[in-house]
Design an enzyme around this catalytic site. Structure first.
Site, PDB file in Angstrom:
ATOM      1  N   ASP A  48       0.937  -1.130  -0.037  1.00  0.00           N
ATOM      2  CA  ASP A  48       0.024   0.149   0.046  1.00  0.00           C
ATOM      3  C   ASP A  48       0.818   1.137  -0.098  1.00  0.00           C
ATOM      4  OD1 ASP A  48      -2.754   1.658   0.406  1.00  0.00           O
ATOM      5  OD2 ASP A  48      -1.480   1.965   2.444  1.00  0.00           O
ATOM      6  N   GLU A 119      -2.052  -5.126  -3.633  1.00  0.00           N
ATOM      7  CA  GLU A 119      -0.950  -4.441  -2.896  1.00  0.00           C
ATOM      8  C   GLU A 119      -0.031  -5.484  -2.230  1.00  0.00           C
ATOM      9  OE1 GLU A 119      -3.904  -0.696  -1.145  1.00  0.00           O
ATOM     10  OE2 GLU A 119      -3.740  -2.597   0.121  1.00  0.00           O
TER      11      GLU A 119
END
Length: 223
Positions: A48, A119
């Site tokens: 992320d 992610e």
């Protein structure tokens, strides 16, 4: 015995991921429902941040608009929904590792799982190949979203907030009406209300997305 199926390794490489340690990539593709000692959550946390920095740098260099507008685009481009969209394009659903019940529930197709795995894959690539290579990979995978202008339009919740203020109404109120399904395939129903005007509802796989869709529906109905 390999820590990851050879077909999955070949798929990852065909998607331009840098695969060195198969165990790392097995972790990136493993959902918590398997009850194994590993899952993608830690790699998701890392990925992320890598994605956010990659997109932020990209926008800074390619888009000369003001900070607020850049932030708006960044939030859309790194959103769970956008990550899930990229993941679907790569065929991630076919390679996510879940238990039987979660797979039967269709969790491998859900926005939350696909966004998280996307992610996690970026986090794994960062550990294997470093930031520069992963940033270049993000440029490859997110090219259509950036070129297509994703995030240039005002976010529906911001648009509704401004509409309410401009019409001298109280701020919109969001209410969670219902939550159904297992944790890995949850569905959230949200209602947004502007006093003395009306309300609208929407359902999605995350509370945040349901709020966004409810605001969009409200604006289409009353705005």
């Amino acid at each position: 015995m390999s820590a990851l199926e050879q077909s999955t390794i070949e798929w990852l490489r065909s998607c331009h991921f840098t695969v060195g340690d198969p165990a790392l990539w097995r972790e990136a593709l493993t959902h918590g429902s398997t009850n194994e000692a590993i899952s993608y959550e830690r790699l998701e946390f890392l990925g992320d941040r890598v994605l956010g920095l990659s997109i932020a740098e990209w926008l800074y260099r390619e888009d000369d608009r003001a900070e607020g507008q850049l932030a708006q685009r960044l939030n859309v481009l790194v959103s769970k929904g956008n990550c899930a969209q990229v993941a679907r394009g790569l065929g991630v659903s076919d390679h996510v590792r879940l238990d039987r019940q979660a797979r039967e529930d269709g969790a491998q197709h859900g926005e939350n799982v696909l966004g998280d795995v996307m992610e996690a894959l970026l986090g794994a690539n960062f550990l294997e190949a470093g930031f520069d290579a992963t940033r270049d990979l993000v440029h490859r995978l997110w090219r259509d979203q950036v070129a297509g202008g994703a995030g240039r339009s005002k976010h529906p919740k911001s648009a509704l907030q401004e509409w309410a203020a401009g019409n001298r109404r109280r701020p919109p109120q969001y209410e969670l009406v219902d939550r159904s399904g297992p944790d890995h395939a949850a569905r959230f129903t949200v209602r947004v209300t502007v006093a003395n005007v009306g309300s609208a509802e929407a359902q999605a796989s995350s509370k945040q997305e349901a709020e966004t869709l409810a605001a969009k529906n409200f604006m289409e109905q009353y705005g």
